[in-house]
Scaffold this motif. Structure first.
Motif, PDB file in Angstrom:
ATOM      1  N   THR A 323       4.972  -4.830  -4.851  1.00 13.43           N
ATOM      2  CA  THR A 323       3.675  -4.156  -4.977  1.00 13.43           C
ATOM      3  C   THR A 323       3.726  -2.787  -4.294  1.00 13.43           C
ATOM      4  OG1 THR A 323       2.650  -6.342  -4.957  1.00 13.43           O
ATOM      5  CG2 THR A 323       1.185  -4.464  -4.636  1.00 13.43           C
ATOM      6  N   VAL A 324       3.529  -1.738  -5.107  1.00 13.15           N
ATOM      7  CA  VAL A 324       3.726  -0.370  -4.628  1.00 13.15           C
ATOM      8  C   VAL A 324       2.444   0.433  -4.845  1.00 13.15           C
ATOM      9  CG1 VAL A 324       5.100   1.729  -4.913  1.00 13.15           C
ATOM     10  CG2 VAL A 324       6.170  -0.525  -5.226  1.00 13.15           C
ATOM     11  N   GLY A 325       1.938   0.998  -3.758  1.00 12.97           N
ATOM     12  CA  GLY A 325       0.716   1.785  -3.875  1.00 12.97           C
ATOM     13  C   GLY A 325       0.990   3.271  -3.746  1.00 12.97           C
ATOM     14  N   PHE A 326      -0.017   4.052  -4.032  1.00 16.45           N
ATOM     15  CA  PHE A 326       0.012   5.487  -3.749  1.00 16.45           C
ATOM     16  C   PHE A 326      -0.920   5.734  -2.567  1.00 16.45           C
ATOM     17  CE2 PHE A 326       2.134   8.373  -6.795  1.00 16.45           C
ATOM     18  CZ  PHE A 326       2.725   7.426  -7.607  1.00 16.45           C
ATOM     19  N   ALA A 327      -0.758   6.842  -1.910  1.00 13.87           N
ATOM     20  CA  ALA A 327      -1.728   7.265  -0.903  1.00 13.87           C
ATOM     21  C   ALA A 327      -2.056   8.721  -1.186  1.00 13.87           C
ATOM     22  CB  ALA A 327      -1.157   7.099   0.497  1.00 13.87           C
ATOM     23  N   ALA A 328      -3.304   8.971  -1.521  1.00 19.41           N
ATOM     24  CA  ALA A 328      -3.752  10.349  -1.770  1.00 19.41           C
ATOM     25  C   ALA A 328      -4.322  10.867  -0.460  1.00 19.41           C
ATOM     26  CB  ALA A 328      -4.812  10.351  -2.863  1.00 19.41           C
ATOM     27  N   GLU A 329      -3.601  11.788   0.184  1.00 22.32           N
ATOM     28  CA  GLU A 329      -3.975  12.230   1.526  1.00 22.32           C
ATOM     29  C   GLU A 329      -4.094  13.746   1.585  1.00 22.32           C
ATOM     30  OE1 GLU A 329      -4.812   9.946   3.457  1.00 22.32           O
ATOM     31  OE2 GLU A 329      -3.858   8.225   2.540  1.00 22.32           O
ATOM     32  N   THR A 330      -4.766  14.220   2.623  1.00 22.72           N
ATOM     33  CA  THR A 330      -4.870  15.667   2.818  1.00 22.72           C
ATOM     34  C   THR A 330      -4.212  16.099   4.133  1.00 22.72           C
ATOM     35  OG1 THR A 330      -7.049  15.321   3.780  1.00 22.72           O
ATOM     36  CG2 THR A 330      -6.995  15.913   1.452  1.00 22.72           C
ATOM     37  N   SER A 343      -2.192  -2.353   6.020  1.00 20.64           N
ATOM     38  CA  SER A 343      -3.508  -2.966   5.799  1.00 20.64           C
ATOM     39  C   SER A 343      -3.604  -3.629   4.425  1.00 20.64           C
ATOM     40  CB  SER A 343      -4.620  -1.936   5.976  1.00 20.64           C
ATOM     41  OG  SER A 343      -4.525  -0.967   4.963  1.00 20.64           O
ATOM     42  N   LYS A 344      -2.871  -3.070   3.429  1.00 19.78           N
ATOM     43  CA  LYS A 344      -2.951  -3.662   2.085  1.00 19.78           C
ATOM     44  C   LYS A 344      -1.765  -4.591   1.818  1.00 19.78           C
ATOM     45  CE  LYS A 344      -5.499   0.355   0.339  1.00 19.78           C
ATOM     46  NZ  LYS A 344      -6.319   0.648  -0.833  1.00 19.78           N
ATOM     47  N   ASN A 345      -0.881  -4.697   2.803  1.00 19.78           N
ATOM     48  CA  ASN A 345       0.286  -5.583   2.692  1.00 19.78           C
ATOM     49  C   ASN A 345       1.182  -5.204   1.510  1.00 19.78           C
ATOM     50  OD1 ASN A 345       1.967  -7.667   3.394  1.00 19.78           O
ATOM     51  ND2 ASN A 345       0.823  -9.212   2.226  1.00 19.78           N
ATOM     52  N   LEU A 346       1.556  -3.915   1.447  1.00 17.84           N
ATOM     53  CA  LEU A 346       2.343  -3.410   0.308  1.00 17.84           C
ATOM     54  C   LEU A 346       3.831  -3.364   0.638  1.00 17.84           C
ATOM     55  CD1 LEU A 346      -0.041  -0.464  -0.690  1.00 17.84           C
ATOM     56  CD2 LEU A 346      -0.074  -2.850  -1.476  1.00 17.84           C
ATOM     57  N   ASP A 347       4.657  -3.280  -0.404  1.00 19.25           N
ATOM     58  CA  ASP A 347       6.104  -3.152  -0.200  1.00 19.25           C
ATOM     59  C   ASP A 347       6.517  -1.697  -0.031  1.00 19.25           C
ATOM     60  OD1 ASP A 347       6.977  -5.959  -0.527  1.00 19.25           O
ATOM     61  OD2 ASP A 347       5.975  -5.721  -2.452  1.00 19.25           O
ATOM     62  N   ALA A 348       5.761  -0.800  -0.630  1.00 18.61           N
ATOM     63  CA  ALA A 348       6.053   0.639  -0.492  1.00 18.61           C
ATOM     64  C   ALA A 348       4.793   1.424  -0.805  1.00 18.61           C
ATOM     65  CB  ALA A 348       7.174   1.049  -1.438  1.00 18.61           C
ATOM     66  N   VAL A 349       4.716   2.610  -0.216  1.00 20.22           N
ATOM     67  CA  VAL A 349       3.593   3.507  -0.524  1.00 20.22           C
ATOM     68  C   VAL A 349       4.168   4.887  -0.849  1.00 20.22           C
ATOM     69  CG1 VAL A 349       1.598   4.733   0.432  1.00 20.22           C
ATOM     70  CG2 VAL A 349       1.870   2.294   0.863  1.00 20.22           C
ATOM     71  N   ILE A 350       3.659   5.472  -1.929  1.00 15.68           N
ATOM     72  CA  ILE A 350       4.101   6.803  -2.343  1.00 15.68           C
ATOM     73  C   ILE A 350       2.968   7.761  -1.974  1.00 15.68           C
ATOM     74  CG2 ILE A 350       4.757   8.212  -4.330  1.00 15.68           C
ATOM     75  CD1 ILE A 350       5.453   5.369  -5.681  1.00 15.68           C
ATOM     76  N   ALA A 351       3.222   8.581  -0.950  1.00 14.51           N
ATOM     77  CA  ALA A 351       2.141   9.439  -0.453  1.00 14.51           C
ATOM     78  C   ALA A 351       2.256  10.835  -1.039  1.00 14.51           C
ATOM     79  CB  ALA A 351       2.216   9.513   1.068  1.00 14.51           C
ATOM     80  N   LEU A 370       8.088   8.733   0.134  1.00 10.10           N
ATOM     81  CA  LEU A 370       8.193   7.298  -0.170  1.00 10.10           C
ATOM     82  C   LEU A 370       8.315   6.548   1.159  1.00 10.10           C
ATOM     83  CD1 LEU A 370       8.518   5.028  -2.276  1.00 10.10           C
ATOM     84  CD2 LEU A 370      10.961   5.510  -2.303  1.00 10.10           C
ATOM     85  N   VAL A 371       7.285   5.764   1.453  1.00  3.74           N
ATOM     86  CA  VAL A 371       7.226   5.089   2.760  1.00  3.74           C
ATOM     87  C   VAL A 371       7.403   3.581   2.577  1.00  3.74           C
ATOM     88  CG1 VAL A 371       5.771   4.662   4.783  1.00  3.74           C
ATOM     89  CG2 VAL A 371       5.679   6.877   3.636  1.00  3.74           C
ATOM     90  N   THR A 372       8.341   3.016   3.333  1.00  8.72           N
ATOM     91  CA  THR A 372       8.545   1.566   3.334  1.00  8.72           C
ATOM     92  C   THR A 372       8.592   1.119   4.791  1.00  8.72           C
ATOM     93  OG1 THR A 372      10.931   1.816   3.372  1.00  8.72           O
ATOM     94  CG2 THR A 372       9.920   1.604   1.203  1.00  8.72           C
ATOM     95  N   ALA A 373       8.678  -0.192   4.990  1.00 10.33           N
ATOM     96  CA  ALA A 373       8.757  -0.690   6.366  1.00 10.33           C
ATOM     97  C   ALA A 373       9.983  -0.105   7.059  1.00 10.33           C
ATOM     98  CB  ALA A 373       8.805  -2.210   6.365  1.00 10.33           C
ATOM     99  N   GLY A 374      11.031   0.148   6.264  1.00 11.72           N
ATOM    100  CA  GLY A 374      12.296   0.590   6.851  1.00 11.72           C
ATOM    101  C   GLY A 374      12.408   2.087   7.106  1.00 11.72           C
ATOM    102  N   GLY A 375      11.507   2.905   6.585  1.00 12.00           N
ATOM    103  CA  GLY A 375      11.641   4.348   6.785  1.00 12.00           C
ATOM    104  C   GLY A 375      10.777   5.149   5.834  1.00 12.00           C
TER     105      GLY A 375
END
Ligand code: PMT
Length: 399
Positions: A323-330, A343-351, A370-375
């Motif tokens: 499960t891979v989410g995006f993060a729209a940030e400023t 918080s969403k218990n994801l495997d990766a987030v693409i910010a 690309l953010v994961t638990a490992g880096g």
């Protein structure tokens, strides 16, 4: 249409008699749904006029490396970044030799040297030139460096000889190019992707929404399908055409998007939430258009309630997919992305930084972390189609 749909193809034309066939190739590429730009070597212009390619492609033709005006419009570096793939047709013996040596003394060679896009070559030359050991060595070197050779064909040649060295016909080149964009990285896998905005109704004519165009999610769906996945796209309202081999479910609101997503979850291996889902919706939707004359004072108060979190719901499923989410940030991309990962218990987030106008919402390009638990790993600025291929390759590796 195949995998060339919506792809940006740079057609390089070098100085051989087969250059006349390249005019037809422009048309065939467009028929396949590609956007085409043309770069010509000086020798190519002795065989066919740039105006022909300009008229057919609908774009200015790129000829000069050292012309400041041309470079200011779209220089070889921009062209190199723009292209999803380069096809050089015809590719003469001289061009192949220069390419193999790393020369960059004309615009097409410099672009080929600069680009990260795959490069295909359709050789065309006299059979004697094709058979020479020097040409064979150059071709072998180019193959070993990842260039794709399309052809040549054998048969009667413009010079009267018979043998190998004829440029492939445009339709055969198209078929070869198609395979550049396909792979079997996700063969046998099911991928579900959300894309675009959601619209939350206020009354029958008004809604709350955002600037998402759907381009990022649609590019991911095209890349997943090209990698062989059974691809489902749950899309909010967009003006985009459904990519080839993608099953699209059109939705409007976040509630509908959640319902459609859950209905597509059976057997899903990878879920990517690229949609810009509205976090809140009006608590009640007016049955009739809200009239200004019915309001007292100068303000109107809307009471909003939280929408369900689609990706968190997917991540909480038993047998959840990757499960891979995006993060729209400023700001503080990594901090916020990591917070969403947890918080969403994801495997990766693409910010991505949505405060910038050249990337993120409604742009053709993006630059992501690309953010994961490992880096965390930055992917450089590139067009969304190329970025989607890169992301799909990385996520496929995690499956
Ligand atoms: O569509 P484009 O014009 O190409 O623009 C691309 C994009 C900027 C929309 C895309 O790259 C992007 O960042 N998508 C996520 C937008 C977003 O809603 O981000 P967020 O940080 O608010 O949400 C985090 C994650 O939770 C996202 O995966 C989102 O899909 C998901 N979410 C959010 C709210 C909600 N109710 N349900 C969700 O699933």
């Amino acid at each position: 249409m195949g995998f060339l749909a919506n792809k940006r193809i740079l057609l390089g034309v070098t100085g051989g008699i087969a250059a006349y066939k390249s005019a037809d190739l422009v048309r065939r590429l467009q028929d396949a749904g590609a956007e085409v730009r043309v770069a010509m070597t000086p020798a190519a212009r002795e065989f066919i006029a740039p105006l022909t390619f300009q008229a057919l492609s609908g774009n200015p033709v790129h000829c000069d490396l050292l012309d400041p005006a041309a470079e200011a419009a779209m220089g070889h570096i921009e062209l190199a970044r723009w292209a999803d793939a380069v096809i050089v047709a015809p590719a003469t013996a001289d061009f192949l030799a220069k390419l193999a040596s790393g020369a960059a003394d004309n615009l097409l060679l410099a672009t080929c040297l600069a680009t990260a896009a795959p490069i295909a070559l359709a050789p065309a030359m006299n059979q004697g030139m094709w058979s020479k050991a020097s040409t064979a060595a150059n071709v072998e070197l180019l193959r070993s460096r990842g260039f794709t050779l399309l052809g040549p064909d054998a048969g009667s040649q413009a010079c009267g000889d018979i043998g190998p060295g004829r440029m492939l016909e445009p339709l055969a080149i198209i078929a070869g190019l198609d395979t550049l964009f396909s792979s079997d990285l996700l063969a046998g896998k099911k991928v579900v992707i959300t894309a675009g905005p959601t619209r939350e109704a206020i009354d029958p004519v008004r809604y709350i929404s955002n600037h998402s165009s759907g381009k990022m999610g649609y590019a991911l769906a095209a890349a997943a399908a090209a990698a062989g996945a059974d691809t489902w796209l749950i899309s909010g309202p967009t003006a985009l055409a459904t990519p080839e081999r993608v099953k699209r479910i059109a939705v409007t609101s976040a509630t509908e998007m959640l319902e459609a997503t859950l209905s597509a979850m059976a057997g899903c291996h990878l879920f990517i939430g690229s949609a810009a889902v509205a976090d809140y919706r009006p608590l009640s939707v007016a049955e009739h258009k809200i009239k200004k004359k019915d309001q007292s004072g100068t303000t109107l108060t809307l009471v909003l309630e939280k929408n369900p979190d689609i990706i968190a719901t997917v991540a909480a499923l038993p047998n959840r997919p990757l499960t891979v989410g995006f993060a729209a940030e400023t700001c503080d991309l990594e901090v916020h992305a990591r917070q969403k990962l947890d918080s969403k218990n994801l495997d990766a987030v693409i910010a991505n930084d949505v405060s910038r106008t050249d990337i993120g919402f409604n742009s053709d390009d993006n630059q992501v972390l690309l953010v994961t638990a490992g880096g965390a790993d930055w992917l450089p600025l590139m067009n969304k189609s190329k970025l989607a291929q890169e992301l799909i390759a990385r996520l496929a590796a995690r499956l």
